[in-house]
Enzyme design. Structure first.
Site, PDB file in Angstrom:
ATOM      1  CE  LYS A  21     -11.181   8.729   7.688  1.00  0.00           C
ATOM      2  NZ  LYS A  21     -11.976   7.589   7.371  1.00  0.00           N
ATOM      3  CG  ASP A  75      -7.832   0.762   7.145  1.00  0.00           C
ATOM      4  OD1 ASP A  75      -7.022   1.688   7.085  1.00  0.00           O
ATOM      5  OD2 ASP A  75      -8.752   0.596   6.318  1.00  0.00           O
ATOM      6  CD  GLU A 152     -20.303   3.926  -0.269  1.00  0.00           C
ATOM      7  OE1 GLU A 152     -20.901   3.077  -0.932  1.00  0.00           O
ATOM      8  OE2 GLU A 152     -19.088   4.156  -0.366  1.00  0.00           O
ATOM      9  CE  LYS A 190      -8.551  30.047  -0.956  1.00  0.00           C
ATOM     10  NZ  LYS A 190      -9.134  31.359  -0.580  1.00  0.00           N
ATOM     11  N   PRO A 193     -13.155  24.007   2.759  1.00  0.00           N
ATOM     12  CG  PRO A 193     -11.830  22.939   1.148  1.00  0.00           C
ATOM     13  CD  PRO A 193     -11.929  24.187   1.958  1.00  0.00           C
ATOM     14  CD  GLN A 195     -14.675  28.058   7.264  1.00  0.00           C
ATOM     15  OE1 GLN A 195     -15.779  28.549   7.093  1.00  0.00           O
ATOM     16  NE2 GLN A 195     -13.560  28.697   6.987  1.00  0.00           N
ATOM     17  CB  CYS A 383       1.403 -18.200   1.936  1.00  0.00           C
ATOM     18  SG  CYS A 383      -0.118 -19.160   1.843  1.00  0.00           S
ATOM     19  CG  LEU A 384       2.771 -18.528  -4.408  1.00  0.00           C
ATOM     20  CD1 LEU A 384       2.007 -19.756  -4.859  1.00  0.00           C
ATOM     21  CD2 LEU A 384       2.449 -17.368  -5.333  1.00  0.00           C
ATOM     22  NE  ARG A 475      -9.769 -20.977  -2.806  1.00  0.00           N
ATOM     23  CZ  ARG A 475     -10.850 -20.665  -2.101  1.00  0.00           C
ATOM     24  NH1 ARG A 475     -11.361 -21.543  -1.280  1.00  0.00           N
ATOM     25  NH2 ARG A 475     -11.398 -19.464  -2.221  1.00  0.00           N
ATOM     26  CG  HIS A 520      -0.026 -15.137   5.084  1.00  0.00           C
ATOM     27  ND1 HIS A 520       0.554 -14.597   3.966  1.00  0.00           N
ATOM     28  CD2 HIS A 520      -0.970 -15.997   4.646  1.00  0.00           C
ATOM     29  CE1 HIS A 520      -0.028 -15.095   2.886  1.00  0.00           C
ATOM     30  NE2 HIS A 520      -0.962 -15.942   3.271  1.00  0.00           N
ATOM     31  CD  GLU A 522       2.778 -12.213   5.488  1.00  0.00           C
ATOM     32  OE1 GLU A 522       3.487 -13.112   5.971  1.00  0.00           O
ATOM     33  OE2 GLU A 522       2.073 -12.372   4.477  1.00  0.00           O
TER      34      GLU A 522
END
Ligand code: GLN
Length: 551
Positions: A21, A75, A152, A190, A193, A195, A383-384, A475, A520, A522
């Protein structure tokens, strides 16, 4: 509504989640952007976490950080990659954060004795967030997580229905992405689902303008027509989007489906999108090159692309623009030192140590950085990855027990080359408290880091120094008291925070490519605009590749 010119696209899902999606929505965004619009995106997710910072990366994938320092889910990374814009704190709207804000407002007496309810208070606040996220856009796309009908998620569905009342239905386009399974035993697709999912959506007052039918293989037109007939939707608005190999080909899949006509109608604009850069990228990605570059990703959560998705996407794009095939080799950090894993590590043309937290696997990462530094194998530390490189260098430089305060700090541990930032003490397990988001760094003139950022124009020159901005999530920091040992071990600082207190970049000046950053990068890499450090790391790996080819 403050932004009167904006048009809104709402994307919901039916039948199953996880059928693309977000990528479908982002692809439509990319197409609209290629028509010259300013397009932004937002994700509404129904879970009760306040942000994604404390979520397990194995279960939930990478934690993405916005420029203004919000820990979100992956996302938003897709949105930024597809649309090449910067999301912000309004681009992620979680139920948890909405409830938190409402409850805090209620406790502060902000509702003046009124009963606080899902409708209208929750829904109105969601509308407010949508309005804020779209403040400067021509087109704003809102993806609703999960599938329609989940308990939810209902307040969000109600909110986007309501939103059309506020801005006018003609300014809103609703898209439902449904899945049509192929049942192998009966050899048929099918539609039931789908519909039912559309019936549910109708029940909540939304009749979609477009239905995207996701299928494993291209489906006959009759399937789309059947869904149209049973759901009261125009047949030309039911579009098939079969699976495709690369997510970056989805924009072309979407174009082929006929969506452009509907989007053009919606926008009242017939111009053709300029997809030439996307086409070039797709061509490069689909091509088989003479040369293959083997990159070892030394990590704790191996084999799950989603956990390091920005890193792997940046590497894939860097390979395509460097005209090489990428052979990504996942190296379990906990196994570095074992003969088979060492062999795997030695087979690599370049090594990446991505971000990470906690002690597990860290000795393996230090070994990998030590190997890269000693053997002059291109190394990119994120980073790390910077912290373990500093520990590796300090150990080579004579401090045998160099370590980080993060990794099982014991009284015996004296030589913490990496230590906690003073303002982070005591906050170790709390959410949203790290050093998060954009921070500036000043690069040391004439270092490799400096030259690379300048070459790509990825910052700005000021008073003889190159200034760059990268996103952060950490941190711990480098203890500069140990610099002499680190320098003896072969590395030097190549960038610091503007006040010089925080090490932001290091490099090994004598090596082909050994660069690490506390940030970061990236998060700022785009398929059509790859981050300079990834481009140059890949180029170095290509040139040090053990494989003899003509490319
Ligand atoms: N765990 C390290 C820190 O907190 C590194 C964080 C990271 O890699 N994102 O500083």
């Amino acid at each position: 509504m403050k932004n009167k010119k904006c048009k809104y696209i709402f994307v919901t899902g039916g039948v199953l989640s996880g059928v693309g999606k977000g990528i479908t929505a982002a692809s439509m965004g990319a197409i609209l952007k290629s028509k010259g619009y300013k397009v932004t995106m937002q994700k509404c997710d129904p879970y009760l976490n306040v942000d994604a910072g404390l979520l397990n990366p194995v279960e939930h994938g990478e934690c993405y950080v916005t420029h203004d320092g919000v820990e979100t889910d992956l996302d938003l990374g897709h949105y930024e990659r597809f649309l090449d814009f910067e999301t912000n704190k309004y681009s992620i709207t979680l139920s948890g954060s909405i409830y938190k804000e409402l409850i805090e407002r209620e406790r502060a007496g902000g509702f003046h004795g009124k009963t606080v309810q899902l409708v209208p208070h929750f829904t109105n606040l969601v509308c407010e967030k949508i309005e804020k996220a779209s403040a400067e856009s021509d087109i704003h796309i809102v993806e609703i997580g999960g599938t329609v009908g989940d308990y939810e998620g209902l307040p969000f569905i109600e909110a986007i229905r309501l939103f059309a009342n506020k801005v006018g239905r003609h300014n809103c386009l609703y898209i439902s992405v449904v899945y049509v399974p192929f049942i192998h035993t009966s050899n048929e697709l099918k539609t039931k689902p789908a519909q039912n999912a559309l019936k549910d959506l109708r029940g909540f007052g939304i009749i979609p303008d477009i239905v995207c039918v996701r299928t494993e293989n291209p489906c006959p037109r009759s399937i789309c027509e059947k869904i149209a007939a049973f759901s009261g939707i125009a047949p030309e608005a039911v579009l098939n989007l079969p699976d495709i190999k690369s997510v970056y080909d989805v924009p072309f899949n979407v174009l082929k489906s006929g969506v452009l006509e509907i989007l053009n109608d919606f926008m009242g604009d017939e111009t053709e999108p300029d997809m030439s850069r996307w086409k070039e990228f797709s061509r490069r990605r689909g091509k088989e090159y003479d040369k293959t570059v083997k990159i070892g990703l030394v990590a704790k959560y191996v084999g799950n692309d989603d956990t390091y998705i920005c890193v792997t996407e940046a590497l894939k794009a860097a390979a395509a623009w460097n005209s090489v095939n990428l052979d990504l080799r996942w190296i379990n950090a906990e196994d570095v030192g074992k003969p088979a894993t060492n062999k795997l590590l030695r087979s690599c043309d370049g090594i990446v140590v991505p971000g990470g937290f906690g002690a597990r696997g860290v000795e393996g990462k230090i070994k990998a950085a030590t190997y890269a530094l000693k053997e002059d194998v291109p190394y990119l530390g994120l980073c790390l990855g910077l912290q373990v490189a500093c520990i590796a260098a300090a150990r080579i430089g004579g401090i045998k027990d160099a370590n980080s305060e993060e990794f099982g700090a014991s009284e015996k541990q004296n030589n913490n080359v990496i230590y906690i930032m003073s303002d982070q003490k005591g906050k170790e397990s709390t959410g949203g408290t790290m050093r998060l988001g954009d921070f500036e760094a000043h690069l040391v003139p004439k270092t490799k880091t400096d030259k690379i950022y300048r070459k790509y124009n990825f910052g700005k020159e000021s008073e003889g120094q190159y200034q760059v901005i990268e996103r952060h999530r950490h941190r711990y920091e480098v203890n500069q008291e140990f610099l002499p040992a680190m320098e003896k071990g072969g590395i030097k600082i190549s960038g610091c925070s503007p006040d010089g207190t925080l090490v932001e970049f290091i490099e090994a000046p004598k090596k082909k490519f050994f660069i690490a950053t506390q940030a970061h990068p990236e998060f700022k890499s785009r398929p059509l605009n790859v981050h300079p450090l990834f481009m140059e790391f890949m180029r170095a790996a290509k040139h040090s590749s053990k494989e003899e080819t003509s490319s």
